[in-house]
Motif scaffolding. Sequence first.
Motif, PDB file in Angstrom:
ATOM      1  N   VAL A  27       7.984  -3.933  34.711  1.00 44.49           N
ATOM      2  CA  VAL A  27       6.619  -4.442  34.527  1.00 44.49           C
ATOM      3  C   VAL A  27       6.001  -3.907  33.242  1.00 44.49           C
ATOM      4  CG1 VAL A  27       4.316  -4.626  35.525  1.00 44.49           C
ATOM      5  CG2 VAL A  27       6.322  -4.565  37.024  1.00 44.49           C
ATOM      6  N   THR A  28       5.501  -4.820  32.417  1.00 41.54           N
ATOM      7  CA  THR A  28       4.687  -4.477  31.256  1.00 41.54           C
ATOM      8  C   THR A  28       3.260  -4.909  31.535  1.00 41.54           C
ATOM      9  OG1 THR A  28       6.497  -4.656  29.666  1.00 41.54           O
ATOM     10  CG2 THR A  28       4.273  -4.937  28.797  1.00 41.54           C
ATOM     11  N   ALA A  29       2.291  -4.030  31.319  1.00 39.16           N
ATOM     12  CA  ALA A  29       0.882  -4.329  31.580  1.00 39.16           C
ATOM     13  C   ALA A  29       0.146  -4.624  30.283  1.00 39.16           C
ATOM     14  CB  ALA A  29       0.222  -3.153  32.288  1.00 39.16           C
ATOM     15  N   VAL A  30      -0.654  -5.675  30.289  1.00 37.88           N
ATOM     16  CA  VAL A  30      -1.542  -5.984  29.171  1.00 37.88           C
ATOM     17  C   VAL A  30      -2.971  -5.834  29.682  1.00 37.88           C
ATOM     18  CG1 VAL A  30      -2.211  -7.669  27.428  1.00 37.88           C
ATOM     19  CG2 VAL A  30       0.159  -7.599  28.248  1.00 37.88           C
ATOM     20  N   VAL A  31      -3.756  -4.962  29.044  1.00 41.57           N
ATOM     21  CA  VAL A  31      -5.076  -4.604  29.557  1.00 41.57           C
ATOM     22  C   VAL A  31      -6.116  -4.653  28.440  1.00 41.57           C
ATOM     23  CG1 VAL A  31      -4.070  -3.123  31.329  1.00 41.57           C
ATOM     24  CG2 VAL A  31      -4.713  -2.134  29.137  1.00 41.57           C
ATOM     25  N   ARG A  32      -7.361  -4.813  28.835  1.00 33.83           N
ATOM     26  CA  ARG A  32      -8.453  -4.740  27.870  1.00 33.83           C
ATOM     27  C   ARG A  32      -8.799  -3.286  27.555  1.00 33.83           C
ATOM     28  NH1 ARG A  32     -12.653  -9.225  30.223  1.00 33.83           N
ATOM     29  NH2 ARG A  32     -11.431  -9.021  32.139  1.00 33.83           N
ATOM     30  N   HIS A  47       6.589  -0.267  32.580  1.00 39.02           N
ATOM     31  CA  HIS A  47       7.530  -0.178  31.473  1.00 39.02           C
ATOM     32  C   HIS A  47       6.780   0.093  30.168  1.00 39.02           C
ATOM     33  CE1 HIS A  47      10.907  -1.106  28.881  1.00 39.02           C
ATOM     34  NE2 HIS A  47      10.212  -2.045  28.276  1.00 39.02           N
ATOM     35  N   ALA A  48       5.615  -0.562  30.014  1.00 37.49           N
ATOM     36  CA  ALA A  48       4.808  -0.380  28.805  1.00 37.49           C
ATOM     37  C   ALA A  48       3.384  -0.835  29.076  1.00 37.49           C
ATOM     38  CB  ALA A  48       5.391  -1.177  27.635  1.00 37.49           C
ATOM     39  N   VAL A  49       2.434  -0.338  28.267  1.00 35.98           N
ATOM     40  CA  VAL A  49       1.039  -0.762  28.333  1.00 35.98           C
ATOM     41  C   VAL A  49       0.634  -1.290  26.967  1.00 35.98           C
ATOM     42  CG1 VAL A  49      -1.346  -0.067  28.773  1.00 35.98           C
ATOM     43  CG2 VAL A  49       0.512   0.979  30.084  1.00 35.98           C
ATOM     44  N   VAL A  50       0.034  -2.470  26.932  1.00 34.54           N
ATOM     45  CA  VAL A  50      -0.344  -3.129  25.686  1.00 34.54           C
ATOM     46  C   VAL A  50      -1.806  -3.537  25.772  1.00 34.54           C
ATOM     47  CG1 VAL A  50       0.040  -5.184  24.262  1.00 34.54           C
ATOM     48  CG2 VAL A  50       1.994  -3.965  25.239  1.00 34.54           C
ATOM     49  N   ARG A  51      -2.549  -3.375  24.678  1.00 35.86           N
ATOM     50  CA  ARG A  51      -3.947  -3.800  24.641  1.00 35.86           C
ATOM     51  C   ARG A  51      -4.038  -5.304  24.383  1.00 35.86           C
ATOM     52  NH1 ARG A  51      -8.145   0.088  24.034  1.00 35.86           N
ATOM     53  NH2 ARG A  51      -9.405  -1.700  23.440  1.00 35.86           N
ATOM     54  N   LEU A  52      -4.955  -5.958  25.099  1.00 39.78           N
ATOM     55  CA  LEU A  52      -5.124  -7.399  24.971  1.00 39.78           C
ATOM     56  C   LEU A  52      -5.604  -7.799  23.584  1.00 39.78           C
ATOM     57  CD1 LEU A  52      -5.073 -10.150  26.452  1.00 39.78           C
ATOM     58  CD2 LEU A  52      -7.423  -9.687  27.193  1.00 39.78           C
ATOM     59  N   ASP A  53      -6.320  -6.915  22.889  1.00 36.68           N
ATOM     60  CA  ASP A  53      -6.849  -7.258  21.568  1.00 36.68           C
ATOM     61  C   ASP A  53      -5.850  -7.022  20.438  1.00 36.68           C
ATOM     62  OD1 ASP A  53      -6.845  -4.516  21.566  1.00 36.68           O
ATOM     63  OD2 ASP A  53      -9.004  -4.276  21.289  1.00 36.68           O
TER      64      ASP A  53
END
Length: 211
Positions: A27-32, A47-53
């Motif tokens: 699972v990779t998470a995309v968050v604000r 697995h990873a965290v990514v910013r939505l912007d």
Amino acid sequence: MRLTVFGATGAIGRQLVRQASEAGHEVTAVVRDPARLPEGLAAADLHAVVRLDDAAAVRGAVAGRDAVLSGLGSRGRKADGVAERLTGQVLGAMEAEGVRRLLVVSAAPVGPEAADEPLLDRAMRRAIGAVLKDVYADLTLMEAALARSTTDWTSVRPPKLTDGPRTGVYRTVVGGTPRSGRSISRADVAHAMLALIDEPAALKQGVGIAY
């Protein structure tokens, strides 16, 4: 499977992350806002965290994914086009990377009324629709964007959401709405979304879900 979850800090998004991770998916998470992730969640379940912007990072987060799941949407009565706008970013990234499978959370009032809906339930549905008209208008535009896209999308349409447990026992209607469906837990919405990933009948369809 390799999954990307948008809105992973929201109530449904957190359920998607936990349940997908428990099932052994990557699972990779995309968050604000990464600060809103519960303590320990990133290390334990992601697995990873990514910013939505971060547009480049978002494209990287969806590249090569087996499916993308989104719990993005308004947190209040004033939608301000947030579901349409943010889902548009998801669609843009997916289409740029050639990723096909997308499942999103919408709402029951965006779908059709059940043909045999009792008058009381129909009146309640319309009253709620009037109170949350901005939210549902935004979700309607979001679903129109899905329909124009090249993705194999599914829009999951729950009624009133609760914080109850995951039961795995609920009704689903592809292209329709369960009769007298008044509520469902966020945990079961997440369960249904994960179960629908490989369901051919749900491709390019709204799916009503309720107890």
